[in-house]
Design a protein around this motif. Sequence first.
Motif, PDB file in Angstrom:
ATOM      1  N   GLY A 109       2.850 -26.887 -34.570  1.00  0.00           N
ATOM      2  CA  GLY A 109       2.786 -25.433 -34.473  1.00  0.00           C
ATOM      3  C   GLY A 109       2.566 -24.890 -33.064  1.00  0.00           C
ATOM      4  N   GLY A 117      -1.098 -20.379 -38.300  1.00  0.00           N
ATOM      5  CA  GLY A 117       0.005 -20.917 -39.097  1.00  0.00           C
ATOM      6  C   GLY A 117       1.209 -20.048 -38.821  1.00  0.00           C
ATOM      7  N   THR A 118       2.382 -20.662 -38.739  1.00  0.00           N
ATOM      8  CA  THR A 118       3.588 -19.863 -38.547  1.00  0.00           C
ATOM      9  C   THR A 118       4.691 -20.249 -39.522  1.00  0.00           C
ATOM     10  OG1 THR A 118       4.292 -21.427 -36.835  1.00  0.00           O
ATOM     11  CG2 THR A 118       3.263 -19.375 -36.081  1.00  0.00           C
ATOM     12  N   TYR A 138       7.323 -31.857 -28.564  1.00  0.00           N
ATOM     13  CA  TYR A 138       6.344 -31.045 -29.285  1.00  0.00           C
ATOM     14  C   TYR A 138       5.841 -31.858 -30.474  1.00  0.00           C
ATOM     15  CZ  TYR A 138      10.122 -30.750 -32.561  1.00  0.00           C
ATOM     16  OH  TYR A 138      11.117 -31.108 -33.430  1.00  0.00           O
TER      17      TYR A 138
HETATM   18  C1  LIG Z   1       6.606 -23.992 -37.648  1.00  0.00           C
HETATM   19  C2  LIG Z   1       6.358 -25.419 -37.499  1.00  0.00           C
HETATM   20  C3  LIG Z   1       5.049 -25.897 -37.496  1.00  0.00           C
HETATM   21  C4  LIG Z   1       3.843 -24.992 -37.678  1.00  0.00           C
HETATM   22  O1  LIG Z   1       3.585 -24.919 -39.025  1.00  0.00           O
HETATM   23  P1  LIG Z   1       2.190 -24.481 -39.683  1.00  0.00           P
HETATM   24  O2  LIG Z   1       2.176 -25.285 -40.917  1.00  0.00           O
HETATM   25  O3  LIG Z   1       2.335 -23.048 -39.964  1.00  0.00           O
HETATM   26  O4  LIG Z   1       1.118 -24.794 -38.748  1.00  0.00           O
HETATM   27  C5  LIG Z   1       4.861 -27.264 -37.358  1.00  0.00           C
HETATM   28  N1  LIG Z   1       5.889 -28.121 -37.215  1.00  0.00           N
HETATM   29  C6  LIG Z   1       7.162 -27.689 -37.208  1.00  0.00           C
HETATM   30  C7  LIG Z   1       8.258 -28.680 -37.037  1.00  0.00           C
HETATM   31  C8  LIG Z   1       7.444 -26.336 -37.354  1.00  0.00           C
HETATM   32  O5  LIG Z   1       8.717 -25.913 -37.336  1.00  0.00           O
END
Ligand SMILES: *Cc1c(COP(=O)(O)O)cnc(C)c1O
Length: 698
Positions: free
Chosen positions: A116, A588-589, A113
């Motif tokens: 997000g 965003g999460t 991955y």
């Molecule tokens: C949750 C998460 C994201 C998504 O974050 P946003 O800034 O909200 O887009 C990206 N990378 C990792 C490693 C995460 O855990």
Amino acid sequence: MPVRINQLADLSANLWWSWHRDARDMFNKIDRRLWQVTGHNPVKMLYDINPGRLEILATDPEFLEIYDDVIASFGAEISGSDAWLAREAKTSLSRPVAYFSMEFAVHNSLPIYAGGLGVLAGDTCKEASDLGIPFVGVGFMYPEGYFHQRISEDGWQTEDYLLLDFERAPISRVCTADGQRLLLNLSVGDRQVYVAAWQVLAGSSKLYLLDTNVPENDLEDRGLSARLYSPGKEMRLQQEYLLGFGGVMLLRALGIEPAVWHCNEGHTAFLLIARLKEYMTAGHSRIEAEELVRRCSVFTTHTPVPAGHDVFELGLIDRYFSWLWNKLGITREELISLGQVPGGQDFNMTVLGLKLAASANGVSQVHGEVSRNMWRSLYPGRTAAEVPIRHITNGVHIPTWVAPEIARLYEEYVDKEWYRRQDDAGLWESRVPLIPDEELWHTHQGRKQRLLHYIRERVRRDWKAGVDSAPRLAAMGAMLDPEVLTVGFVRRFVEYKRPTLLFRDLEQLKELIRDSQRPVQFIFAGKSHPADSMAKELIHRVYTQAKENDFEGRLCFVEDYDLHLAHYLVQGVDVWLNSPRRWLEASGTSGMKAAVNGVPNLSVRDGWWHEGFNGKNGWAIGDISKPESVDEEDALDAGALLYVLKELVVPKYYDRNLEDIPLKWMAVVKESVSTVLPHFAAARMMKEYTREMYLPLI
Ligand SMILES: *Cc1c(COP(=O)(O)O)cnc(C)c1O
């Protein structure tokens, strides 16, 4: 493996353990040191463990009691019989939802991955399992994954690709009934490409990952699935082609008949053409086939700007699809129009998704609105409000993201079975205020200590490796102080997120950081895309500032943001900062993950915070409306950010009672937990997908 405890093998091979505290505790008890050394990888741990240790455990009554409990709940949950879908939705599905995604972030041991999008996909798989929704994910097994980030002494990002150790990862080869490695043979352009597959188990959800790195392929094709988001348009098209056509072919080969096909972002939309082809091969006309595909397809878009969508020039489409229109009764024009806006030049994957899926959605309220406006031209005669793209706001898988110590508080003060009632807003509203402030505060301080300890251990690693410049060690976080208000800016580095917004007024920033009574410290982390030189400049800027002793070691950049580091950060800082330019943040999460751990957000009201912010559960930067120009927006928000920090955040944090507890701060923390957790839990999200999309289509 001793017979009495031989189900450890099954348990370790299913990532279910990773979001169940009892199972994690059990692995920790098996061999505490190995558990840490392997980075919480039970497959690797059981591989490396001294067999004598297992013999002892197999006769230890105390361990066996724990083991039996864990195995019993594992069995019960995997069966799904007592899960939400059966219990409350009073239905069961005999066929699964197939969920296609370029990336899945299910566990740190599988670096497949980038950010997000992958986290959402991983959280979705886990939640589907928790709710008893039959679910198969389809993606790629990238042997080199996404890159690891290092920052050079002078502040530039470098990228390392490490090979995954397949033997010691929680994956298994997909085999045919007679035990042979399953190998698909797929035409890609004018070549034949062989594709193998791996299986990952996440509770009752199964993930199938395609892999072209097999000896039957030539070198070039072996590299097709080597890395996530390889450079070059043609490479990208080939990957997406493989995912769509290979993914459908794989499910067919396994005898899996999905009830619903869910495309997570445009990258996956070729699966719709693969199925169109199946129906036409079976004798349906093009019109019928399109209708049959549409009827059981869901498409989720994540991109709020036109330029962000995946598009291919028609020459490439010709190269990889001409076999289709020569054979199947679909003309070139008909196929191409499936991916075109009226008058368009290119083939657009989002358009394909919208045209061939009956249900489509954006990932937050504001992103739904942005998407309806953006794609209006596809629906002539309709107003933006009538464009059939709804929104289902993203959520995070709570058991994955809530710190164990915080979970214990929820267990004690919210509900013994709080994780079954995650989206019960009334419960959280009435019970969270009952958590004693001191307990919540000290629990959070404990997590903050853990974070700073973790960062210092990384600094130590560099020190051991010979880094001996004090500015560098400071810039990496060696001097962070657990007593100081800590703000985290942790996210992908990209221009629109404005990581350097704080630096527009260096004097004010310095004042804030160096205040002798009420100092502030900032932790930055995040990768930039390898080809995004603008973003690399931003990292460089932050890092160079962090090295200046003017900032007193209270400004740092932590390398290699990934799932593992994310856990520490969302649980350990005091404030979660996000500063995107308006309407560019689909959802965003990460801010949700912070909030559910008692870390309030300070953010522009874009993405999920547009609907999450209520005036009491954190802070907003600037106004809700978008200023005329980017310059104006940046100037206004930079001023607003410093103002909010200085006038609202800092005073509240340092306003302490006689026990040194910031009571008014804790009110914000609790409001943040009780309003964000029930609304932004993946449970709420997956119930919405199920009720509003999956079940109606089925
Ligand atoms: C949750 C998460 C994201 C998504 O974050 P946003 O800034 O909200 O887009 C990206 N990378 C990792 C490693 C995460 O855990």
